[in-house]
Design a protein around this motif. Sequence first.
Motif, short mmCIF file in Angstrom:
data_model
loop_
_atom_site.label_atom_id
_atom_site.label_comp_id
_atom_site.label_asym_id
_atom_site.label_seq_id
_atom_site.Cartn_x
_atom_site.Cartn_y
_atom_site.Cartn_z
N HIS A 5 0.83 -1.20 0.00
CA HIS A 5 0.00 0.00 0.00
C HIS A 5 0.88 1.26 0.00
O HIS A 5 0.57 2.23 -0.68
CB HIS A 5 -0.93 -0.01 1.22
CG HIS A 5 -1.99 1.03 1.15
ND1 HIS A 5 -3.31 0.72 1.15
CD2 HIS A 5 -1.94 2.38 1.05
CE1 HIS A 5 -4.03 1.82 1.07
NE2 HIS A 5 -3.21 2.84 1.01
N LEU A 6 1.96 1.25 0.78
CA LEU A 6 2.89 2.38 0.79
C LEU A 6 3.43 2.62 -0.61
O LEU A 6 3.49 3.76 -1.07
CB LEU A 6 4.05 2.11 1.75
CG LEU A 6 5.21 3.11 1.75
CD1 LEU A 6 4.74 4.48 2.22
CD2 LEU A 6 6.34 2.61 2.60
N SER A 7 3.82 1.58 -1.30
CA SER A 7 4.35 1.71 -2.66
C SER A 7 3.32 2.31 -3.60
O SER A 7 3.63 3.20 -4.39
CB SER A 7 4.79 0.35 -3.20
OG SER A 7 5.87 -0.14 -2.47
N GLN A 8 2.08 1.83 -3.52
CA GLN A 8 1.04 2.33 -4.40
C GLN A 8 0.70 3.78 -4.09
O GLN A 8 0.51 4.59 -4.99
CB GLN A 8 -0.22 1.47 -4.26
CG GLN A 8 -0.05 0.09 -4.80
CD GLN A 8 -1.24 -0.80 -4.46
OE1 GLN A 8 -2.12 -0.44 -3.70
NE2 GLN A 8 -1.24 -2.00 -5.02
N GLN A 9 0.60 4.12 -2.80
CA GLN A 9 0.18 5.46 -2.42
C GLN A 9 1.26 6.50 -2.71
O GLN A 9 0.96 7.60 -3.14
CB GLN A 9 -0.18 5.48 -0.93
CG GLN A 9 -0.79 6.79 -0.48
CD GLN A 9 -1.26 6.72 0.96
OE1 GLN A 9 -0.68 6.01 1.77
NE2 GLN A 9 -2.28 7.46 1.27
N SER A 10 2.52 6.17 -2.49
CA SER A 10 3.58 7.16 -2.63
C SER A 10 4.37 7.04 -3.92
O SER A 10 5.18 7.90 -4.23
CB SER A 10 4.54 7.02 -1.45
OG SER A 10 5.18 5.76 -1.50
N ALA A 43 5.30 3.99 12.09
CA ALA A 43 6.12 5.05 11.49
C ALA A 43 5.20 5.89 10.62
O ALA A 43 4.45 5.35 9.80
CB ALA A 43 7.25 4.45 10.66
N ILE A 44 5.23 7.19 10.81
CA ILE A 44 4.43 8.10 10.00
C ILE A 44 5.36 8.71 8.96
O ILE A 44 6.30 9.42 9.30
CB ILE A 44 3.77 9.19 10.86
CG1 ILE A 44 2.87 8.53 11.89
CG2 ILE A 44 2.99 10.16 9.98
CD1 ILE A 44 2.33 9.48 12.94
N VAL A 45 5.09 8.41 7.70
CA VAL A 45 5.95 8.84 6.60
C VAL A 45 5.20 9.89 5.78
O VAL A 45 4.07 9.66 5.35
CB VAL A 45 6.31 7.64 5.68
CG1 VAL A 45 7.22 8.09 4.55
CG2 VAL A 45 6.95 6.53 6.49
N GLN A 55 0.69 11.15 3.14
CA GLN A 55 1.06 10.72 4.49
C GLN A 55 0.63 9.28 4.66
O GLN A 55 -0.49 8.92 4.32
CB GLN A 55 0.39 11.58 5.55
CG GLN A 55 0.74 11.13 6.97
CD GLN A 55 0.16 12.05 8.03
OE1 GLN A 55 0.20 13.26 7.88
NE2 GLN A 55 -0.38 11.46 9.08
N THR A 56 1.54 8.46 5.16
CA THR A 56 1.29 7.03 5.30
C THR A 56 1.74 6.58 6.67
O THR A 56 2.79 7.00 7.15
CB THR A 56 2.08 6.25 4.23
OG1 THR A 56 1.78 6.79 2.95
CG2 THR A 56 1.75 4.78 4.25
N GLU A 57 0.95 5.71 7.29
CA GLU A 57 1.33 5.09 8.55
C GLU A 57 1.71 3.65 8.27
O GLU A 57 0.94 2.91 7.66
CB GLU A 57 0.19 5.15 9.56
CG GLU A 57 -0.12 6.56 10.01
CD GLU A 57 -1.20 6.60 11.08
OE1 GLU A 57 -1.61 5.53 11.57
OE2 GLU A 57 -1.64 7.71 11.40
N VAL A 58 2.91 3.26 8.69
CA VAL A 58 3.40 1.90 8.48
C VAL A 58 3.49 1.23 9.84
O VAL A 58 4.20 1.72 10.73
CB VAL A 58 4.79 1.91 7.80
CG1 VAL A 58 5.31 0.49 7.62
CG2 VAL A 58 4.74 2.64 6.47
N GLU A 59 2.77 0.13 10.00
CA GLU A 59 2.82 -0.62 11.25
C GLU A 59 4.18 -1.28 11.40
O GLU A 59 4.70 -1.87 10.45
CB GLU A 59 1.72 -1.65 11.29
CG GLU A 59 0.33 -1.05 11.36
CD GLU A 59 -0.75 -2.10 11.40
OE1 GLU A 59 -0.49 -3.24 11.84
OE2 GLU A 59 -1.86 -1.77 10.97
N LEU A 60 4.75 -1.16 12.60
CA LEU A 60 6.06 -1.74 12.87
C LEU A 60 5.92 -2.92 13.82
O LEU A 60 5.04 -2.92 14.69
CB LEU A 60 6.97 -0.69 13.52
CG LEU A 60 7.22 0.58 12.70
CD1 LEU A 60 8.04 1.57 13.51
CD2 LEU A 60 7.91 0.25 11.39
#
Length: 80
Positions: A5-10, A43-45, A55-60
């Motif tokens: 999802h991070l890859s697609q969104q950003s 992590a808030i990127v 803005q993306t939140e990645v669960e760690l």
Amino acid sequence: MTLEHLSQQSGSIARRYSYDDGEVIVADFGTADVSVDVLEDVAIVVAEHDGEQTQTEVELPAGEAQAFINNGVLTIEVRR
């Protein structure tokens, strides 16, 4: 949120590597202006490219996390 999802969104290329003593998350944002805040389990990127901000939140995973950015490449290391 998953790395996919991070890859697609950003528009970045993101990978997660698991080791015996922790995990490493790497995302290449290219020429985007990137900042990251690491909280206990997320992590808030924030990435800005061509005037557009995402803005993306990645669960760690559980553990001690630290993040750094070098030449548009975000690396988050989590030690268990």
